[in-house]
Motif scaffolding. Structure first.
Motif, PDB file in Angstrom:
ATOM      1  N   ASN A   1      42.190  45.493  42.663  1.00  0.00           N
ATOM      2  CA  ASN A   1      42.659  45.007  41.984  1.00  0.00           C
ATOM      3  C   ASN A   1      43.801  45.029  40.616  1.00  0.00           C
ATOM      4  OD1 ASN A   1      42.149  44.231  38.812  1.00  0.00           O
ATOM      5  ND2 ASN A   1      41.385  42.357  39.482  1.00  0.00           N
ATOM      6  N   ASN A   2      44.834  44.352  40.423  1.00  0.00           N
ATOM      7  CA  ASN A   2      46.010  44.513  39.486  1.00  0.00           C
ATOM      8  C   ASN A   2      45.536  43.929  38.167  1.00  0.00           C
ATOM      9  OD1 ASN A   2      48.181  44.906  38.116  1.00  0.00           O
ATOM     10  ND2 ASN A   2      49.397  43.896  39.112  1.00  0.00           N
ATOM     11  N   PRO A   3      44.952  44.472  37.124  1.00  0.00           N
ATOM     12  CA  PRO A   3      45.375  46.231  36.493  1.00  0.00           C
ATOM     13  C   PRO A   3      44.672  46.894  36.406  1.00  0.00           C
ATOM     14  CG  PRO A   3      45.036  44.098  34.576  1.00  0.00           C
ATOM     15  CD  PRO A   3      44.765  43.631  35.876  1.00  0.00           C
ATOM     16  N   THR A   4      43.458  46.864  36.707  1.00  0.00           N
ATOM     17  CA  THR A   4      42.950  47.480  36.744  1.00  0.00           C
ATOM     18  C   THR A   4      42.257  49.153  37.976  1.00  0.00           C
ATOM     19  OG1 THR A   4      40.465  46.441  38.218  1.00  0.00           O
ATOM     20  CG2 THR A   4      41.084  46.370  35.927  1.00  0.00           C
TER      21      THR A   4
ATOM     22  N   PRO B   1      33.304  49.721  30.983  1.00  0.00           N
ATOM     23  CA  PRO B   1      34.651  50.481  31.056  1.00  0.00           C
ATOM     24  C   PRO B   1      35.023  51.207  32.530  1.00  0.00           C
ATOM     25  CG  PRO B   1      32.246  51.655  30.367  1.00  0.00           C
ATOM     26  CD  PRO B   1      32.440  50.298  30.474  1.00  0.00           C
ATOM     27  N   ASN B   2      33.997  49.721  33.334  1.00  0.00           N
ATOM     28  CA  ASN B   2      33.450  50.082  35.257  1.00  0.00           C
ATOM     29  C   ASN B   2      34.759  48.731  35.665  1.00  0.00           C
ATOM     30  OD1 ASN B   2      32.167  52.118  34.678  1.00  0.00           O
ATOM     31  ND2 ASN B   2      30.370  51.055  34.762  1.00  0.00           N
ATOM     32  N   PHE B   3      35.060  47.803  34.612  1.00  0.00           N
ATOM     33  CA  PHE B   3      35.475  46.836  35.297  1.00  0.00           C
ATOM     34  C   PHE B   3      35.268  46.405  37.079  1.00  0.00           C
ATOM     35  CE2 PHE B   3      38.373  48.518  32.809  1.00  0.00           C
ATOM     36  CZ  PHE B   3      38.905  46.929  31.859  1.00  0.00           C
ATOM     37  N   ASP B   4      33.418  46.791  37.359  1.00  0.00           N
ATOM     38  CA  ASP B   4      33.140  45.789  38.889  1.00  0.00           C
ATOM     39  C   ASP B   4      32.856  45.221  38.636  1.00  0.00           C
ATOM     40  OD1 ASP B   4      33.184  48.686  39.835  1.00  0.00           O
ATOM     41  OD2 ASP B   4      31.043  49.426  38.829  1.00  0.00           O
ATOM     42  N   LEU B   5      32.774  44.226  39.844  1.00  0.00           N
ATOM     43  CA  LEU B   5      32.873  42.829  40.258  1.00  0.00           C
ATOM     44  C   LEU B   5      31.278  43.268  41.008  1.00  0.00           C
ATOM     45  CD1 LEU B   5      33.225  39.905  40.698  1.00  0.00           C
ATOM     46  CD2 LEU B   5      34.382  40.737  42.803  1.00  0.00           C
ATOM     47  N   ASP B   6      30.663  42.119  40.292  1.00  0.00           N
ATOM     48  CA  ASP B   6      28.977  42.032  40.698  1.00  0.00           C
ATOM     49  C   ASP B   6      28.934  41.132  41.665  1.00  0.00           C
ATOM     50  OD1 ASP B   6      26.498  41.469  41.041  1.00  0.00           O
ATOM     51  OD2 ASP B   6      25.716  41.296  39.079  1.00  0.00           O
ATOM     52  N   PRO B   7      28.038  41.712  43.278  1.00  0.00           N
ATOM     53  CA  PRO B   7      28.352  40.745  44.238  1.00  0.00           C
ATOM     54  C   PRO B   7      27.112  39.277  44.421  1.00  0.00           C
ATOM     55  CG  PRO B   7      28.239  43.130  45.184  1.00  0.00           C
ATOM     56  CD  PRO B   7      27.725  43.164  43.116  1.00  0.00           C
ATOM     57  N   GLU B   8      26.458  39.784  43.624  1.00  0.00           N
ATOM     58  CA  GLU B   8      25.244  38.851  43.351  1.00  0.00           C
ATOM     59  C   GLU B   8      26.313  37.678  42.719  1.00  0.00           C
ATOM     60  OE1 GLU B   8      23.008  38.166  45.241  1.00  0.00           O
ATOM     61  OE2 GLU B   8      23.550  39.800  46.063  1.00  0.00           O
TER      62      GLU B   8
ATOM     63  N   VAL C   1      41.895  56.463  30.048  1.00  0.00           N
ATOM     64  CA  VAL C   1      41.652  56.152  31.397  1.00  0.00           C
ATOM     65  C   VAL C   1      41.455  55.887  32.162  1.00  0.00           C
ATOM     66  CG1 VAL C   1      43.335  57.134  33.579  1.00  0.00           C
ATOM     67  CG2 VAL C   1      44.019  58.332  31.231  1.00  0.00           C
ATOM     68  N   PHE C   2      41.689  54.024  33.006  1.00  0.00           N
ATOM     69  CA  PHE C   2      40.021  53.794  33.972  1.00  0.00           C
ATOM     70  C   PHE C   2      41.107  54.244  35.267  1.00  0.00           C
ATOM     71  CE2 PHE C   2      40.574  52.094  30.449  1.00  0.00           C
ATOM     72  CZ  PHE C   2      38.771  51.492  29.769  1.00  0.00           C
ATOM     73  N   PRO C   3      40.242  55.504  36.173  1.00  0.00           N
ATOM     74  CA  PRO C   3      40.502  55.230  37.568  1.00  0.00           C
ATOM     75  C   PRO C   3      40.658  54.155  38.283  1.00  0.00           C
ATOM     76  CG  PRO C   3      38.553  56.636  36.417  1.00  0.00           C
ATOM     77  CD  PRO C   3      39.458  55.913  35.554  1.00  0.00           C
ATOM     78  N   GLY C   4      41.894  54.436  38.938  1.00  0.00           N
ATOM     79  CA  GLY C   4      42.503  53.298  40.029  1.00  0.00           C
ATOM     80  C   GLY C   4      42.656  53.341  41.771  1.00  0.00           C
TER      81      GLY C   4
ATOM     82  N   ILE D   1      48.149  53.692  36.797  1.00  0.00           N
ATOM     83  CA  ILE D   1      47.203  53.738  36.156  1.00  0.00           C
ATOM     84  C   ILE D   1      46.672  52.954  34.790  1.00  0.00           C
ATOM     85  CG2 ILE D   1      46.561  55.458  33.974  1.00  0.00           C
ATOM     86  CD1 ILE D   1      48.042  57.581  35.989  1.00  0.00           C
ATOM     87  N   LEU D   2      46.315  52.760  34.831  1.00  0.00           N
ATOM     88  CA  LEU D   2      45.838  51.916  33.395  1.00  0.00           C
ATOM     89  C   LEU D   2      44.940  52.385  32.514  1.00  0.00           C
ATOM     90  CD1 LEU D   2      45.189  48.351  32.336  1.00  0.00           C
ATOM     91  CD2 LEU D   2      42.674  48.698  33.033  1.00  0.00           C
TER      92      LEU D   2
END
Lengths: 325, 363
Positions: A133-136, A108-115, A261-264, A269-270
């Motif tokens: 990011n598009n579309p998140t 649900p977070n759509f985070d990019l792991d920096p590592e 809804v995924f906040p961006g 809005i995604l």
């Protein structure tokens, strides 16, 4: 009348003075753009971004600049792309790349792991990343990670900041220090110039060398409208504020209806819904949103923020869409 | 005119409302005793009401297996074959065979995973199908997302087809609260965006499925290590790899290759363990199930926790077409052993082409 909320455009039209500038440009459309006008636009963009003019390249749409970057720099580099990302660039990267690594971001977070990103930099690489990011709408990379990336001397980092005016986050201040950083920008979104296509690139020294002979082919209406837009930025600022306020309102209303809804941090809005044919049902009611099943995963939709009346219609239709059995 | 076969499993889905997890075999009688009502009539009626094509000629099964629903609409149709008051899977298979003899371009079937299995038994990859979901178990991604989606697929005139998985759930295990499934086969479905369960057809941001499979096969082929046992999981991508190596692969089974020679076919857990213990270097090549992303624990139960423990996470090679992987939220594992599952979680590098790969979460 159809309401279009699928392309992340600005729903507010050009102000009268910007429209007049575009018309003035149209009156000169039998001539090529004059260098002095191009220089004026570069200077205004330089002031707007606090970047010297020699670090700026102009183009009809930032998409063309990103394609050029892929053309020039992907021959002996691996392309790194996040999935999902702005699909036309991914499509072009896939077509041109000699080698490509996609990093999938997950709900649900759509985070990019920096590592994960940093671990991929053992060979010469070209990273093209939408931020937000598009579309998140997620901010995927922060300054700390960008610095770590740029410490690898064979790595180029290109950040697509198409939605900068909505997110307020930029790496522009890092350009002097990091030669292998470039930032793609557009005036299509916040400045309402989508139909005129006005993109630009802010470049570190390494990119500057390669773009020294890049032709400037801006139409006169685009050029004049962009200059006037930057001379009167308060119109853009007011529109961005209205869009962001509407975004917060729509997010709350959608949550009340029970839509995920995924906040961006952009002007869209995604959402995720399991209601079958959700996009088509909206379309049948005269409202277009972006169905991400076409390029990504079933059930995800991206909705651009419209003017209040359009958003009200969106919400009222969604409230009436029942679940199919 | 397009000739369309229509077959309905009239008892599909009846178990759901009375708390049973299927209506296969003896469970049907139990469902009736518990007062279960048929659910398929409403579903097929809803779909047919939304079909607006005028160029369709239906060939349908009698009575509650098709005729009862089609006759309420204006479609041109004919009824073939006969059925008794009580119908079963054999009727479904027999009537589809008769439809094939009559000649159909597309089969519309209403039912659940069990019905999809029956359809696969007769059709395989010959005739395309549209599956209207009506069963209790709906794991197979061959089905349309809904009755509405099924009608959209039928209305949309496309000749482009894609292969989708038919998953077979072990009903006995399922009723005891255990989820166990195996890949049973593939059916061809019309290419239609966003209307199918799980993954959908190739998009314009990915390479065509066929090219992607060929690239994956070439990459694997060129990187095969000598004196290493390669265990190939089920699926059409793995079959393409086997074809490239030059060995015959069972589409749904697990096979083993050593120095480019087939040394084990359709292996079970015992066979796998014997081979893994015999050879010093071992690798498993797997592909996820489209839509749900399971790489272990669904389509290939032979890869037990014991097998995975012996192989080790570092020797799992995951391959998938660009399209399949880009449509997944993540990869999933469910080997039945929590510790093994935990060890597999994290990030996984999936080979998606000759020089392309995707990093994705395993959950």
């Amino acid at each position: 009348m159809t309401i279009n909320l699928q392309k992340n455009e600005n729903p507010y039209p050009l102000s009268e003075n910007i429209k007049e500038a575009a018309i003035k440009g149209l009156e000169k459309a039998n001539r090529y753009s004059e260098p002095k006008d191009i220089m004026e636009l570069k200077e205004l963009l330089g002031q707007y971004n606090n970047v010297p003019t020699e670090r700026i390249v102009l183009s009809h749409g930032s998409n063309l600049l990103l394609r050029e970057i892929i053309n020039i720099f992907s021959k002996d580099r691996k392309i790194i792309r996040i999935n999902p990302s702005f699909f036309p660039v991914t499509q072009y990267a896939l077509k041109q790349a000699t080698r490509i690594t996609k990093i999938q971001i997950s709900p649900p977070n759509f985070d990019l792991d920096p590592e994960l990103l940093l671990n991929e930099l053992s060979e010469p690489s070209l990273i093209i990343i939408d931020n937000p990011n598009n579309p998140t709408g997620k901010i995927l990379i922060n300054e700390d990670t960008a610095e770590k990336v740029l410490k690898n001397k064979d790595v180029l980092l290109v950040v697509d900041e198409a939605y900068y005016e909505f997110s307020g986050q930029t790496f522009a201040s890092m350009l002097e220090k990091y030669p292998r950083l470039a930032i793609a920008r557009t005036m299509d979104k916040a400045f309402s110039l989508a139909g005129l296509r006005m993109g630009y690139l802010l470049m570190g020294d390494y990119f500057k060398e390669h773009f020294s002979d890049f032709p400037v082919n801006l139409s006169t209406p685009t050029l004049f409208a962009a200059i006037e837009s930057l001379n009167t930025p308060e119109y853009m600022t007011a529109n961005v504020a209205k869009i962001l306020a509407e975004k917060i309102r729509i997010e709350k209303e959608l949550l009340k209806i029970g839509i995920q809804v995924f906040p961006g941090k952009a002007n869209f809005i995604l959402i995720k819904t399991n209601t079958p044919g959700f996009g088509k049902k909206l379309k049948d009611e005269g409202l277009n949103i972006c169905n991400l099943a076409d390029d990504w995963i079933n059930g995800y939709y991206r909705i651009s923020i419209g003017i209040q009346e359009e958003n009200n219609k969106l919400l009222s239709i969604i409230k009436t869409i029942g679940k199919d059995v | 005119m397009k000739s369309i076969g229509l077959i309905v499993n009239p008892i599909a889905g009846m178990g759901g409302s009375v708390g049973l997890k299927g209506t296969d075999g003896k469970t049907y009688k139990k469902a009736i005793e518990l007062g279960a009502q048929p659910t398929t009539p409403e579903r097929i009626k809803k779909t047919l009401a939304l079909v607006n094509r005028k160029d369709l000629y239906f060939i349908t099964a009698p009575g509650k297996m098709g005729e009862d629903y089609i006759k309420k609409f204006d479609f041109k149709y004919e009824v073939i074959s006969k059925i008794e008051a009580e119908t079963n899977a054999d009727d479904t298979k027999r009537i589809i065979r008769e439809m094939l003899v009559k000649g159909i371009d597309l089969l519309i079937f209403v039912g659940g995973d069990g019905t999809a299995r029956d359809v696969y038994d007769v059709l395989g990859l010959t005739i395309p199908v549209v599956g209207i979901p009506s069963g209790v178990k709906m794991f197979s991604p061959v089905f349309a997302l809904s009755t509405f989606a099924a009608a959209e697929i039928i209305n949309n005139k496309t000749d482009e087809l894609i292969e989708k998985e038919v998953l077979d759930i072990d009903e006995e295990a399922f009723r005891n609260g255990k989820l166990a499934a195996k890949l049973y086969g593939y059916l061809k479905v019309p290419k239609n965006p966003s209307l199918l369960q799980g993954k959908k057809e190739p998009s314009n941001i990915t390479k065509p499925e066929k090219i992607s499979k060929e690239e994956i096969s070439q990459y694997i082929f060129e990187n095969i290590e000598t004196d290493t046992l390669y265990i190939l999981g089920p699926g059409t991508t793995l079959k393409t790899i086997a074809d490239k190596i030059g060995v015959e692969k069972s589409l749904l089974g697990i096979d083993a290759v050593f120095n480019k020679k087939l040394i084990g076919k359709d292996l079970n857990e015992k066979g796998l363990l014997e081979l893994i213990k015999k050879y010093k270097k071992n690798k498993i090549i797997l592909t996820p199930i489209g839509g749900n992303g399971f790489i272990l624990g669904r389509a290939s139960k032979q890869f037990t926790p014991e097998v995975i423990k012996l192989i080790g996470k570092e020797n799992l090679i995951v391959v998938a077409t660009e399209d399949k992987i880009s449509r997944l939220e993540c990869l999933r594992v469910d080997t039945g052993d929590v510790k093994v599952d935990e060890g597999l979680k994290g990030h996984c590098k999936v080979i998606t082409g000759y020089k392309s790969e995707t990093l994705i979460d395993v959950k």
